[in-house]
Design a protein around this motif. Sequence first.
Motif, PDB file in Angstrom:
ATOM      1  N   PHE A  88       0.851  -1.190   0.000  1.00 51.94           N
ATOM      2  CA  PHE A  88       0.000   0.000   0.000  1.00 51.94           C
ATOM      3  C   PHE A  88       0.885   1.236   0.000  1.00 51.94           C
ATOM      4  O   PHE A  88       2.073   1.178   0.307  1.00 51.94           O
ATOM      5  CB  PHE A  88      -0.983   0.023   1.178  1.00 51.94           C
ATOM      6  CG  PHE A  88      -0.376  -0.107   2.551  1.00 51.94           C
ATOM      7  CD1 PHE A  88       0.300   0.954   3.136  1.00 51.94           C
ATOM      8  CD2 PHE A  88      -0.510  -1.282   3.273  1.00 51.94           C
ATOM      9  CE1 PHE A  88       0.842   0.848   4.414  1.00 51.94           C
ATOM     10  CE2 PHE A  88       0.025  -1.401   4.549  1.00 51.94           C
ATOM     11  CZ  PHE A  88       0.704  -0.342   5.117  1.00 51.94           C
ATOM     12  N   LEU A  89       0.291   2.354  -0.381  1.00 52.96           N
ATOM     13  CA  LEU A  89       1.020   3.608  -0.518  1.00 52.96           C
ATOM     14  C   LEU A  89       0.622   4.610   0.561  1.00 52.96           C
ATOM     15  O   LEU A  89      -0.514   4.602   1.057  1.00 52.96           O
ATOM     16  CB  LEU A  89       0.749   4.231  -1.887  1.00 52.96           C
ATOM     17  CG  LEU A  89       1.327   3.502  -3.106  1.00 52.96           C
ATOM     18  CD1 LEU A  89       0.764   4.110  -4.378  1.00 52.96           C
ATOM     19  CD2 LEU A  89       2.850   3.567  -3.102  1.00 52.96           C
ATOM     20  N   GLU A  90       1.555   5.466   0.896  1.00 52.89           N
ATOM     21  CA  GLU A  90       1.267   6.569   1.811  1.00 52.89           C
ATOM     22  C   GLU A  90       0.086   7.373   1.282  1.00 52.89           C
ATOM     23  O   GLU A  90       0.004   7.691   0.094  1.00 52.89           O
ATOM     24  CB  GLU A  90       2.501   7.472   1.920  1.00 52.89           C
ATOM     25  CG  GLU A  90       2.322   8.678   2.818  1.00 52.89           C
ATOM     26  CD  GLU A  90       3.564   9.551   2.883  1.00 52.89           C
ATOM     27  OE1 GLU A  90       3.497  10.619   3.521  1.00 52.89           O
ATOM     28  OE2 GLU A  90       4.601   9.171   2.291  1.00 52.89           O
TER      29      GLU A  90
ATOM     30  N   ALA B  25      -6.252   4.728   1.803  1.00 55.99           N
ATOM     31  CA  ALA B  25      -7.162   4.393   2.900  1.00 55.99           C
ATOM     32  C   ALA B  25      -6.753   3.079   3.555  1.00 55.99           C
ATOM     33  O   ALA B  25      -6.353   2.126   2.881  1.00 55.99           O
ATOM     34  CB  ALA B  25      -8.583   4.297   2.380  1.00 55.99           C
ATOM     35  N   ALA B  26      -6.841   3.032   4.884  1.00 53.89           N
ATOM     36  CA  ALA B  26      -6.508   1.823   5.644  1.00 53.89           C
ATOM     37  C   ALA B  26      -7.750   0.946   5.741  1.00 53.89           C
ATOM     38  O   ALA B  26      -8.666   1.240   6.505  1.00 53.89           O
ATOM     39  CB  ALA B  26      -6.003   2.206   7.032  1.00 53.89           C
TER      40      ALA B  26
ATOM     41  N   GLY C 289       0.997  -1.449  10.319  1.00 52.13           N
ATOM     42  CA  GLY C 289      -0.012  -0.568   9.739  1.00 52.13           C
ATOM     43  C   GLY C 289      -1.324  -0.498  10.498  1.00 52.13           C
ATOM     44  O   GLY C 289      -2.348  -0.099   9.934  1.00 52.13           O
ATOM     45  N   GLU C 290      -1.316  -0.837  11.803  1.00 53.16           N
ATOM     46  CA  GLU C 290      -2.580  -0.832  12.545  1.00 53.16           C
ATOM     47  C   GLU C 290      -3.091   0.542  12.972  1.00 53.16           C
ATOM     48  O   GLU C 290      -4.324   0.736  13.027  1.00 53.16           O
ATOM     49  CB  GLU C 290      -2.474  -1.700  13.818  1.00 53.16           C
ATOM     50  CG  GLU C 290      -2.015  -3.113  13.594  1.00 53.16           C
ATOM     51  CD  GLU C 290      -0.520  -3.258  13.806  1.00 53.16           C
ATOM     52  OE1 GLU C 290       0.228  -2.324  13.446  1.00 53.16           O
ATOM     53  OE2 GLU C 290      -0.101  -4.286  14.344  1.00 53.16           O
TER      54      GLU C 290
ATOM     55  N   PRO D 117       0.265   6.604   6.873  1.00 49.47           N
ATOM     56  CA  PRO D 117       1.267   7.660   6.899  1.00 49.47           C
ATOM     57  C   PRO D 117       2.570   7.258   6.204  1.00 49.47           C
ATOM     58  O   PRO D 117       3.518   8.033   6.160  1.00 49.47           O
ATOM     59  CB  PRO D 117       1.502   7.857   8.399  1.00 49.47           C
ATOM     60  CG  PRO D 117       1.276   6.498   8.970  1.00 49.47           C
ATOM     61  CD  PRO D 117       0.165   5.889   8.153  1.00 49.47           C
ATOM     62  N   ALA D 118       2.626   6.029   5.685  1.00 48.32           N
ATOM     63  CA  ALA D 118       3.842   5.532   5.035  1.00 48.32           C
ATOM     64  C   ALA D 118       3.474   4.472   4.011  1.00 48.32           C
ATOM     65  O   ALA D 118       2.347   3.972   3.976  1.00 48.32           O
ATOM     66  CB  ALA D 118       4.804   4.950   6.076  1.00 48.32           C
ATOM     67  N   ASN D 119       4.439   4.153   3.162  1.00 43.90           N
ATOM     68  CA  ASN D 119       4.282   3.062   2.203  1.00 43.90           C
ATOM     69  C   ASN D 119       4.643   1.744   2.867  1.00 43.90           C
ATOM     70  O   ASN D 119       5.344   1.718   3.884  1.00 43.90           O
ATOM     71  CB  ASN D 119       5.224   3.268   1.007  1.00 43.90           C
ATOM     72  CG  ASN D 119       5.168   4.670   0.444  1.00 43.90           C
ATOM     73  OD1 ASN D 119       4.134   5.106  -0.038  1.00 43.90           O
ATOM     74  ND2 ASN D 119       6.286   5.377   0.505  1.00 43.90           N
TER      75      ASN D 119
END
Length: 202
Positions: free
Chosen positions: A25-27, A30-31, A66-67, A77-79
Amino acid sequence: MVIDEGILESYGAKAISLKKNEVLFLEGSAALNYYQVAEGIIKMNNFSADGQEFIQGMFKNGESFGEPPLFGGFPYPANADAVVDSVVWKLSKENFIRLLKENFELHLKFCAILSKRLQFKAMMAKEISSYTPEHRVLTLIDYFKKKEDTDDSNTYEVPFTRQQIADMTGLRVETVIRTIKALAAKKELQIIKRKVFRAYAA
């Protein structure tokens, strides 16, 4: 392991394969999912305006990443991308939240994990702003020795390249190379066949 793989599967998680350098995923995106490493290594990173990489974290077998955006409802906030060929468990946000509601002990476990990550970020921010390259490199190595090494060995093989150490400490790779050589001369580190080792007193 954060969550047992059998439990993940029972809540609908799927194992996905990533090739080396493939982006998960990219910065700014959406999570929407919970991720946990089954095999390989995943890194989370950012790039500065001039293209310099800064590694936020490296995650190995059994670790999740990535939680915070899942809990906070904000974009990543990050890749995240694969350092080597990897397999990652992917669980939808909806099912992840349901899993935590139905397994309170796992909810507490995540509180502890996220607290330790905040501690690491605070520590590295202090290191980058206040200390010499030698101190930064040793602090980083000692942190991961404590985090990862469970065999109580007096020697720890550093699992990062010089470039990765640079990207985690805010140093240039040339500075890291010189710093490792200087620490080896002081017997703080050892260099064996280009691999770096940290020796600890018995």
